[in-house]
Write a protein that holds these residues in place. Structure first.
Motif, PDB file in Angstrom:
ATOM      1  N   UNK A  88       0.812  -1.223   0.000  1.00 54.80           N
ATOM      2  CA  UNK A  88       0.000   0.000   0.000  1.00 54.80           C
ATOM      3  C   UNK A  88       0.845   1.273   0.000  1.00 54.80           C
ATOM      4  N   UNK A  89       2.163   1.137   0.155  1.00 55.13           N
ATOM      5  CA  UNK A  89       3.023   2.309   0.207  1.00 55.13           C
ATOM      6  C   UNK A  89       2.898   3.093   1.500  1.00 55.13           C
ATOM      7  N   UNK A  90       2.495   2.407   2.573  1.00 57.18           N
ATOM      8  CA  UNK A  90       2.293   3.086   3.852  1.00 57.18           C
ATOM      9  C   UNK A  90       3.576   3.256   4.654  1.00 57.18           C
ATOM     10  N   UNK A  91       4.629   2.525   4.277  1.00 57.12           N
ATOM     11  CA  UNK A  91       5.886   2.597   5.016  1.00 57.12           C
ATOM     12  C   UNK A  91       7.030   2.942   4.074  1.00 57.12           C
ATOM     13  N   UNK A  92       8.023   3.653   4.603  1.00 54.60           N
ATOM     14  CA  UNK A  92       9.246   3.915   3.857  1.00 54.60           C
ATOM     15  C   UNK A  92      10.153   2.695   3.950  1.00 54.60           C
ATOM     16  N   UNK A  93      11.222   2.697   3.173  1.00 56.41           N
ATOM     17  CA  UNK A  93      12.177   1.585   3.226  1.00 56.41           C
ATOM     18  C   UNK A  93      12.775   1.450   4.620  1.00 56.41           C
ATOM     19  N   UNK A  94      13.086   2.583   5.223  1.00 55.20           N
ATOM     20  CA  UNK A  94      13.655   2.570   6.574  1.00 55.20           C
ATOM     21  C   UNK A  94      12.652   1.999   7.581  1.00 55.20           C
ATOM     22  N   UNK A  95      11.397   2.415   7.481  1.00 55.61           N
ATOM     23  CA  UNK A  95      10.374   1.913   8.396  1.00 55.61           C
ATOM     24  C   UNK A  95      10.154   0.417   8.214  1.00 55.61           C
ATOM     25  N   UNK A  96      10.168  -0.042   6.946  1.00 52.44           N
ATOM     26  CA  UNK A  96       9.988  -1.467   6.668  1.00 52.44           C
ATOM     27  C   UNK A  96      11.142  -2.281   7.245  1.00 52.44           C
TER      28      UNK A  96
END
Length: 359
Positions: free
Chosen positions: A339-347
Motif C-alpha cells: 500500500x506504500x504506507x511505510x518507507x524503506x527505513x520503516x519497513x
C-alpha cells in the motif's frame, strides 16, 4: 452431551473452541463459506456451514431455527464477530427458551455496533471523546474534515467494516485528502470523522452483569499491524489496572445496563493524563488466545453471564503475559509495503522487530 453453537470462524474462534472443549462441551462451529480459523481444531466436533451473507437476515434466521430444532443438545449460541452479532440480534425470537444466547442485550448492541451511536452515547453519558461528525459522500467528507480541522481519523460508522482493508485512515493535512480518498469507498454508506487523539493504545477485557463490572483485565498494545497505530495488536502485554480506564468503563457499562463480556479500547496520553474511549467490542477480542492463556477465562464468563440470575465467579488468578502475533505481524508488513504506507527505513525497522527476542 451439551453443545455450544459457536457462530463465526473468526480469529478468537480457535481459543474459544479450546476453552469450550476443556469445559467438556461439544463444539459446533458455524463457519462462513471459505473462511479459515478454527475449522481444523481438534476441539471442534462439527462444522456447520452458515448461509452466504448476501442471502440476508431471513436466510440466516431460517437456517439458525432449523439447526437449533435439529440438535436438541445445543445449550448455548455464542456469536464471534460483529456481522454475526447483528444477524443473531435480529433472530432472538427463533432461539428456543432452553437455548441461552451468550451475547449482550439488544440495546447494548445497538450502541456498540454503530460508531456514531457510540460517540453520541459517550457524549450523553459524560464519557470524554474528541469532536466528531459523519459524512455520506466524498464532498461531504471533505467538508467535515475541513470543519473539524486536521489531523482527523476517518473510520466506517458500522462496526467490523473496513475502508479499503483498513480499520481507519488518518488525515494529517487537508492537502492529503485527494491522495487518501481518491473516491468514495463503494461498500460503505457512511464514514465517521473524529479529531485525532494522540496516545498509546490500551485494551480492557471485562465481564459485566446489569451494568456492573464483575471483573476486568487491562493490557497495553506495544505494536499494531499498521504503522499509524490503528489496526490490530500484534504485540502486547498485561498491565496493572489503569484507574481512568476503569472509571470510564464503569460509567459506560452502567449507562447501558450492559450484561456480557466485552473488549474496551482506549487511547491514553501519558503527558496530560487524559484518555479517549475508542469503543466497546461486544465480543471476544482478536487476541482472545492470550486472554485465555493469562487465566482470564472470558469464554467461561460469556456462558455464565448467559445464565439468568447466575453470578459468575471472577477468574481465580491472572498471570502477567506478554504476547506476539507473528502471522499478523508479517501480514501487516506485507500489506503496508504493497500500500506504500511505510518507507524503506520503516519497513527495515519493522522486519528487525520481528526477530528481536521478546523479554
Amino acid at each position: 452431551d451439551k453443545a455450544v453453537l459457536m457462530l463465526g470462524n473468526y480469529r478468537p474462534a480457535l481459543a474459544a473452541a479450546r476453552a469450550l472443549g476443556d469445559m467438556g462441551y461439544r463444539v459446533v462451529l458455524g463457519a462462513e463459506p471459505g473462511s479459515t480459523g478454527a475449522e481444523r481444531s481438534r476441539f471442534v466436533d462439527e462444522i456447520w456451514t452458515l448461509p452466504q451473507p448476501e442471502r440476508g437476515v431471513e436466510a440466516f434466521r431460517d437456517a439458525l431455527a432449523e439447526r437449533l430444532r435439529s440438535d436438541p443438545g445445543i445449550a448455548f449460541v455464542l456469536p464471534m464477530r460483529e456481522s454475526i452479532l447483528e444477524l443473531v440480534d435480529a433472530s432472538r425470537d427463533v432461539i428456543p427458551n432452553d437455548v441461552l444466547l451468550a451475547a449482550p442485550q439488544h440495546n447494548a448492541l445497538r450502541v456498540c455496533l454503530d460508531k456514531m451511536t457510540w460517540l453520541r452515547f459517550c457524549r450523553d453519558a459524560g464519557v470524554p471523546c474528541p469532536a466528531f461528525d459523519a459524512a455520506s459522500s466524498l464532498e461531504g467528507l471533505r467538508q467535515v474534515v475541513a470543519d473539524l480541522g486536521c489531523p482527523v481519523v476517518v473510520r466506517p460508522s458500522e462496526a467490523g467494516k473496513r475502508i479499503w482493508h483498513r480499520k481507519a485512515i488518518t488525515i494529517d493535512r487537508l492537502e492529503d485528502f485527494d491522495r487518501l480518498f481518491p473516491q468514495w469507498p463503494e461498500e460503505l454508506s457512511e464514514l465517521l470523522v473524529q479529531k485525532r487523539f494522540e496516545g498509546e493504545r490500551y485494551n480492557v477485557y471485562f465481564a459485566a452483569r446489569d451494568g456492573n463490572v464483575i471483573c476486568e483485565m487491562h493490557s497495553y498494545s506495544l505494536r499494531t499491524d499498521r504503522i499509524d497505530g490503528s489496526g490490530q495488536t500484534i504485540e502486547g502485554m498485561i498491565v496493572p489496572t489503569v484507574p481512568i480506564h476503569q472509571e470510564m468503563l464503569a460509567t459506560a457499562v452502567k449507562a447501558m445496563g450492559y450484561t456480557g463480556i466485552g473488549n474496551a479500547q482506549f487511547l491514553h496520553d501519558k503527558e496530560s493524563g487524559e484518555s479517549c474511549f475508542l469503543e466497546i467490542n461486544p465480543r471476544f477480542g482478536g487476541s482472545h488466545a492470550f486472554v485465555e492463556r493469562s487465566g482470564f477465562d472470558q469464554t467461561r464468563l460469556a456462558l455464565d453471564l448467559a445464565k439468568p440470575d447466575y453470578e459468575p465467579k471472577p477468574p481465580k488468578s491472572v498471570r502477567p503475559v506478554r504476547f506476539v502475533w507473528t502471522y499478523g505481524d508479517l501480514h501487516g508488513l506485507m500489506f503496508s509495503l504493497r500500500a506504500g504506507d511505510v518507507t524503506t527505513k520503516q519497513a527495515r525497522q519493522w522486519a528487525l522487530a520481528l526477530f528481536r527476542p521478546v523479554p
